[in-house]
Design a protein around this motif. Structure first.
Motif, PDB file in Angstrom:
ATOM      1  N   LEU A  78       0.818  -1.207   0.000  1.00 62.96           N
ATOM      2  CA  LEU A  78       0.000   0.000   0.000  1.00 62.96           C
ATOM      3  C   LEU A  78       0.856   1.264   0.000  1.00 62.96           C
ATOM      4  O   LEU A  78       0.517   2.257  -0.643  1.00 62.96           O
ATOM      5  CB  LEU A  78      -0.926  -0.025   1.219  1.00 62.96           C
ATOM      6  N   GLU A  79       1.955   1.247   0.709  1.00 61.60           N
ATOM      7  CA  GLU A  79       2.831   2.418   0.787  1.00 61.60           C
ATOM      8  C   GLU A  79       3.404   2.760  -0.586  1.00 61.60           C
ATOM      9  O   GLU A  79       3.416   3.931  -0.997  1.00 61.60           O
ATOM     10  CB  GLU A  79       3.960   2.154   1.785  1.00 61.60           C
ATOM     11  N   GLU A  80       3.861   1.775  -1.309  1.00 62.30           N
ATOM     12  CA  GLU A  80       4.423   2.018  -2.637  1.00 62.30           C
ATOM     13  C   GLU A  80       3.359   2.518  -3.599  1.00 62.30           C
ATOM     14  O   GLU A  80       3.617   3.405  -4.424  1.00 62.30           O
ATOM     15  CB  GLU A  80       5.064   0.735  -3.162  1.00 62.30           C
ATOM     16  N   ILE A  81       2.156   1.953  -3.523  1.00 61.70           N
ATOM     17  CA  ILE A  81       1.076   2.404  -4.404  1.00 61.70           C
ATOM     18  C   ILE A  81       0.728   3.861  -4.117  1.00 61.70           C
ATOM     19  O   ILE A  81       0.512   4.657  -5.042  1.00 61.70           O
ATOM     20  CB  ILE A  81      -0.158   1.497  -4.225  1.00 61.70           C
ATOM     21  N   LYS A  82       0.666   4.230  -2.839  1.00 62.09           N
ATOM     22  CA  LYS A  82       0.328   5.606  -2.484  1.00 62.09           C
ATOM     23  C   LYS A  82       1.340   6.595  -3.054  1.00 62.09           C
ATOM     24  O   LYS A  82       0.981   7.640  -3.613  1.00 62.09           O
ATOM     25  CB  LYS A  82       0.244   5.725  -0.964  1.00 62.09           C
ATOM     26  N   ASP A  83       2.621   6.288  -2.952  1.00 59.29           N
ATOM     27  CA  ASP A  83       3.658   7.175  -3.470  1.00 59.29           C
ATOM     28  C   ASP A  83       3.556   7.333  -4.983  1.00 59.29           C
ATOM     29  O   ASP A  83       3.700   8.443  -5.521  1.00 59.29           O
ATOM     30  CB  ASP A  83       5.042   6.645  -3.086  1.00 59.29           C
ATOM     31  N   GLU A  84       3.291   6.256  -5.682  1.00 60.26           N
ATOM     32  CA  GLU A  84       3.201   6.320  -7.136  1.00 60.26           C
ATOM     33  C   GLU A  84       1.932   7.033  -7.594  1.00 60.26           C
ATOM     34  O   GLU A  84       1.927   7.699  -8.632  1.00 60.26           O
ATOM     35  CB  GLU A  84       3.262   4.915  -7.731  1.00 60.26           C
ATOM     36  N   LEU A  85       0.849   6.899  -6.818  1.00 67.56           N
ATOM     37  CA  LEU A  85      -0.378   7.612  -7.177  1.00 67.56           C
ATOM     38  C   LEU A  85      -0.197   9.118  -7.063  1.00 67.56           C
ATOM     39  O   LEU A  85      -0.724   9.883  -7.885  1.00 67.56           O
ATOM     40  CB  LEU A  85      -1.532   7.160  -6.281  1.00 67.56           C
ATOM     41  N   LEU A  86       0.542   9.566  -6.076  1.00 59.27           N
ATOM     42  CA  LEU A  86       0.824  11.001  -5.950  1.00 59.27           C
ATOM     43  C   LEU A  86       1.637  11.508  -7.140  1.00 59.27           C
ATOM     44  O   LEU A  86       1.385  12.601  -7.669  1.00 59.27           O
ATOM     45  CB  LEU A  86       1.560  11.269  -4.635  1.00 59.27           C
ATOM     46  N   LYS A  87       2.611  10.724  -7.586  1.00 56.70           N
ATOM     47  CA  LYS A  87       3.407  11.114  -8.754  1.00 56.70           C
ATOM     48  C   LYS A  87       2.563  11.102 -10.026  1.00 56.70           C
ATOM     49  O   LYS A  87       2.698  11.987 -10.876  1.00 56.70           O
ATOM     50  CB  LYS A  87       4.599  10.164  -8.905  1.00 56.70           C
ATOM     51  N   GLY A  88       1.687  10.101 -10.156  1.00 56.27           N
ATOM     52  CA  GLY A  88       0.823  10.043 -11.324  1.00 56.27           C
ATOM     53  C   GLY A  88      -0.152  11.206 -11.385  1.00 56.27           C
ATOM     54  O   GLY A  88      -0.420  11.752 -12.465  1.00 56.27           O
ATOM     55  N   ARG A  89      -0.687  11.596 -10.237  1.00 54.79           N
ATOM     56  CA  ARG A  89      -1.596  12.744 -10.205  1.00 54.79           C
ATOM     57  C   ARG A  89      -0.859  14.019 -10.588  1.00 54.79           C
ATOM     58  O   ARG A  89      -1.393  14.869 -11.305  1.00 54.79           O
ATOM     59  CB  ARG A  89      -2.199  12.879  -8.803  1.00 54.79           C
ATOM     60  N   GLU A  90       0.360  14.175 -10.105  1.00 57.40           N
ATOM     61  CA  GLU A  90       1.162  15.348 -10.473  1.00 57.40           C
ATOM     62  C   GLU A  90       1.440  15.385 -11.976  1.00 57.40           C
ATOM     63  O   GLU A  90       1.399  16.455 -12.601  1.00 57.40           O
ATOM     64  CB  GLU A  90       2.477  15.327  -9.692  1.00 57.40           C
ATOM     65  N   GLU A  91       1.705  14.230 -12.559  1.00 57.35           N
ATOM     66  CA  GLU A  91       1.928  14.161 -14.003  1.00 57.35           C
ATOM     67  C   GLU A  91       0.659  14.537 -14.769  1.00 57.35           C
ATOM     68  O   GLU A  91       0.715  15.243 -15.780  1.00 57.35           O
ATOM     69  CB  GLU A  91       2.369  12.754 -14.399  1.00 57.35           C
ATOM     70  N   LEU A  92      -0.488  14.097 -14.296  1.00 59.56           N
ATOM     71  CA  LEU A  92      -1.752  14.404 -14.953  1.00 59.56           C
ATOM     72  C   LEU A  92      -2.071  15.896 -14.875  1.00 59.56           C
ATOM     73  O   LEU A  92      -2.641  16.464 -15.815  1.00 59.56           O
ATOM     74  CB  LEU A  92      -2.867  13.581 -14.311  1.00 59.56           C
ATOM     75  N   GLU A  93      -1.718  16.532 -13.783  1.00 56.36           N
ATOM     76  CA  GLU A  93      -1.965  17.962 -13.632  1.00 56.36           C
ATOM     77  C   GLU A  93      -1.167  18.790 -14.637  1.00 56.36           C
ATOM     78  O   GLU A  93      -1.591  19.874 -15.040  1.00 56.36           O
ATOM     79  CB  GLU A  93      -1.629  18.413 -12.213  1.00 56.36           C
ATOM     80  N   LYS A  94      -0.013  18.285 -15.067  1.00 54.90           N
ATOM     81  CA  LYS A  94       0.847  19.045 -15.972  1.00 54.90           C
ATOM     82  C   LYS A  94       0.244  19.189 -17.356  1.00 54.90           C
ATOM     83  O   LYS A  94       0.687  20.037 -18.132  1.00 54.90           O
ATOM     84  CB  LYS A  94       2.222  18.383 -16.064  1.00 54.90           C
ATOM     85  N   TYR A  95      -0.750  18.397 -17.701  1.00 55.25           N
ATOM     86  CA  TYR A  95      -1.436  18.576 -18.980  1.00 55.25           C
ATOM     87  C   TYR A  95      -2.269  19.853 -19.002  1.00 55.25           C
ATOM     88  O   TYR A  95      -2.621  20.348 -20.077  1.00 55.25           O
ATOM     89  CB  TYR A  95      -2.326  17.375 -19.277  1.00 55.25           C
ATOM     90  N   ASN A  96      -2.637  20.356 -17.834  1.00 63.13           N
ATOM     91  CA  ASN A  96      -3.371  21.623 -17.707  1.00 63.13           C
ATOM     92  C   ASN A  96      -4.698  21.601 -18.477  1.00 63.13           C
ATOM     93  O   ASN A  96      -5.068  22.558 -19.145  1.00 63.13           O
ATOM     94  CB  ASN A  96      -2.502  22.786 -18.198  1.00 63.13           C
ATOM     95  N   ILE A  97      -5.408  20.498 -18.375  1.00 66.80           N
ATOM     96  CA  ILE A  97      -6.712  20.395 -19.042  1.00 66.80           C
ATOM     97  C   ILE A  97      -7.828  20.051 -18.059  1.00 66.80           C
ATOM     98  O   ILE A  97      -8.979  19.892 -18.466  1.00 66.80           O
ATOM     99  CB  ILE A  97      -6.671  19.332 -20.169  1.00 66.80           C
ATOM    100  N   PHE A  98      -7.510  19.943 -16.766  1.00 65.57           N
ATOM    101  CA  PHE A  98      -8.502  19.561 -15.771  1.00 65.57           C
ATOM    102  C   PHE A  98      -8.641  20.645 -14.713  1.00 65.57           C
ATOM    103  O   PHE A  98      -7.654  21.235 -14.268  1.00 65.57           O
ATOM    104  CB  PHE A  98      -8.109  18.242 -15.084  1.00 65.57           C
ATOM    105  N   LYS A  99      -9.883  20.878 -14.293  1.00 66.01           N
ATOM    106  CA  LYS A  99     -10.139  21.782 -13.172  1.00 66.01           C
ATOM    107  C   LYS A  99      -9.924  21.082 -11.838  1.00 66.01           C
ATOM    108  O   LYS A  99      -9.562  21.721 -10.847  1.00 66.01           O
ATOM    109  CB  LYS A  99     -11.572  22.306 -13.257  1.00 66.01           C
ATOM    110  N   GLY A 100     -10.183  19.778 -11.798  1.00 62.62           N
ATOM    111  CA  GLY A 100     -10.006  19.025 -10.571  1.00 62.62           C
ATOM    112  C   GLY A 100      -9.686  17.568 -10.855  1.00 62.62           C
ATOM    113  O   GLY A 100     -10.179  16.997 -11.835  1.00 62.62           O
ATOM    114  N   ILE A 101      -8.843  16.984 -10.000  1.00 59.92           N
ATOM    115  CA  ILE A 101      -8.441  15.580 -10.130  1.00 59.92           C
ATOM    116  C   ILE A 101      -8.515  14.940  -8.748  1.00 59.92           C
ATOM    117  O   ILE A 101      -7.913  15.438  -7.795  1.00 59.92           O
ATOM    118  CB  ILE A 101      -7.010  15.446 -10.693  1.00 59.92           C
ATOM    119  N   ASN A 102      -9.254  13.852  -8.646  1.00 59.69           N
ATOM    120  CA  ASN A 102      -9.375  13.135  -7.378  1.00 59.69           C
ATOM    121  C   ASN A 102      -9.060  11.657  -7.618  1.00 59.69           C
ATOM    122  O   ASN A 102      -9.704  11.005  -8.442  1.00 59.69           O
ATOM    123  CB  ASN A 102     -10.785  13.292  -6.802  1.00 59.69           C
ATOM    124  N   VAL A 103      -8.056  11.149  -6.921  1.00 59.41           N
ATOM    125  CA  VAL A 103      -7.624   9.759  -7.077  1.00 59.41           C
ATOM    126  C   VAL A 103      -7.947   8.993  -5.797  1.00 59.41           C
ATOM    127  O   VAL A 103      -7.533   9.402  -4.708  1.00 59.41           O
ATOM    128  CB  VAL A 103      -6.125   9.676  -7.398  1.00 59.41           C
TER     129      VAL A 103
END
Length: 483
Positions: A78-103
């Motif tokens: 679970l710890e490893e998944i949590k860390d990677e989900l935070l990185k994935g969300r940050e990568e998704l935000e860089k597209y700058n096409i979403f007002k909100g992202i909830n994982v």
């Protein structure tokens, strides 16, 4: 009766406060329970068996899943998944096409139950697809423009951006462009941009010529890297719409092809601290930029080809005065006094063999040097203050009314044209200098200034400040005649 009503209101307010306190206590207790439970389970075996995307009306589901799939496939707890989900969300935000992202990480679905399996739920809210902006501006040369820009964002679903640009100036300058930008190509941090344009640059006021360019440019950039790379392919035409241009400008009229690659490298300080609205670095704020252009890359090399290498460097350094200086300033001006030094240097070298040879083919041969549209210019705000825009450097006298240089049978765009007595210069030429600014191939300039706030609050609120400066510069052309 008044006392009774007031007492009831106080009781109701007290009850509301107690309810809020109870809610806060329950939330804190739930958060504490969650953290304790998480600490117990974070190292237990766990892997992602399913990714669910919701809320994507235009965005392709594959684009969103790509931000998480490769990251979580090798996670084992679970710890490893949590860390990677935070990185994935940050990568998704860089597209700058979403007002909100909830994982959300949830238990696997009952239909496809897998032991120790977990499900990722990505909820997104997309930004509006259509953008439109309009405004009026005044350029550094003093020309007023009307600009309209608009476009579509993420219309195809690949996070792309398609824009159009319409710019029109009161001195006949204009620009029409279609722009395509694709961020994060192949999941990298590199963004690509393709621009197809037609632009008209009016330099009649300062240099009596009009430049028309049609072409395209391809741009590579990254917010994580200090450099950009750009390729330009432009077919240009220099004309004399006034028929009063100087002899030096008329020699440059005609068509040319510019195929060039541009590399830009820059940097700035990152240890800025903001104190009372003024940014003050621990060791001062610095900024620098180097732009290098190489032209002449087209396969057919003839007289219309622009071939040169051009490099230009800008640098600035800003720092606040020592703290002891504030003791001599009024209270409203303290911590606002700063000084700045800046420098600019550039050189442009033609890449034609005959330009440098010392054995001419004829005694009066003239070798075409750099194009006036590519040269350095100096003068005006941001360049050399107290001079008109493009008002410092080499120049040549414009033709006067009723003047004849040679045979009147030549075309108006050729050297030595006769100007008839009933021909009147345009208003922009009449009201400007009798000289054409020619620009230069070598430029060196520097400036030093002191900036301070004005002890009048109304002026400070609208951005007025005191500025004392001194600047100097030199602009030099290359010799254009073969000895």
């Amino acid at each position: 009766l008044f006392l009774t009503v007031e007492s009831q209101q106080q009781q109701q307010q007290q009850q509301n406060d107690d309810d809020d306190n109870d809610d806060n206590l329950r939330m804190r207790q739930a958060l504490l329970d969650f953290r304790n439970r998480y600490e117990q389970l974070k190292h237990n075996p766990c892997f992602v068996s399913e990714i669910v995307v919701r809320g994507n009306k235009r965005t392709r589901e594959k684009l969103i899943k790509n931000c998480f799939e490769k990251r979580v496939e090798k996670c084992g707890n679970l710890e490893e998944i949590k860390d990677e989900l935070l990185k994935g969300r940050e990568e998704l935000e860089k597209y700058n096409i979403f007002k909100g992202i909830n994982v959300t990480l949830d238990a696997g679905s009952e239909e496809n139950y897998v032991p120790n399996g977990a499900k990722i739920i990505v909820d997104v809210a997309e930004k509006d697809a259509l953008t439109l902006k309009a405004g009026t501006f005044v350029s550094q040369s003093g020309e007023g423009t009307v600009e309209i820009t608009g476009g579509l964002k993420n219309a195809v679903g690949c996070a792309e951006r398609i824009d159009f640009e319409l710019i029109r100036g009161h001195e006949k300058s204009a620009s029409y462009a279609l722009h395509w930008e694709q961020p994060r190509v192949l999941r990298s941090d590199i963004a690509t941009a393709l621009r197809i344009f037609q632009q008209h640059n009016c330099s009649v006021r300062h240099s009596s010529f009009h430049e028309t360019g049609r072409g395209l440019s391809f741009h590579l950039s990254s917010p994580e890297r200090p450099a950009t790379l750009e390729y330009n392919l432009v077919w240009r035409e220099i004309t004399d719409p006034t028929r009063f241009a100087s002899r030096a400008v008329r020699k440059m009229c005609g068509h040319s092809l510019k195929s060039s690659i541009v590399h830009t490298l820059g940097g700035e300080s990152e240890d800025d601290e903001e104190e009372e609205g003024v940014k003050i670095g621990k060791n001062g704020n610095w900024w620098w930029n180097v732009r290098t252009e190489l032209a002449g890359l087209n396969p057919i090399f003839d007289s219309t080809t622009e071939a040169f290498v051009k490099s230009e460097c800008h640098a600035k350094y800003t720092r606040a005065f020592p703290e002891r200086v504030n003791d001599f300033l009024p209270e409203k001006m303290k911590h606002s006094l700063s000084w700045q030094i800046g420098a600019r240097a550039g050189v442009m070298l033609p890449l034609r063999k005959e330009f440098y040879t010392s054995t001419p083919t004829s005694s009066s041969s003239v070798v075409r040097g750099s194009n006036i549209a590519d040269r350095f210019f100096m003068g005006g705000v941001g360049s050399l203050r107290m001079f008109e825009p493009h008002g410092a450097g080499p120049c040549d006298a414009r033709r006067e009314k009723d003047s004849t240089f040679s045979s009147p049978s030549r075309t108006p765009s050729s050297p030595g044209v006769s100007v008839s007595g009933n021909l009147t210069p345009p208003r922009s030429v009449q009201s400007s200098s009798p000289y054409d600014s020619l620009g230069g191939d070598v430029i060196v300039s520097g400036t030093a200034s002191v900036k301070m706030d004005i002890p009048v609050e109304k002026l400070r609120n609208i951005g007025v400040h005191g500025h004392v400066f001194v600047n100097a510069g030199c602009l030099i052309p290359h010799e254009q005649k073969v000895k």
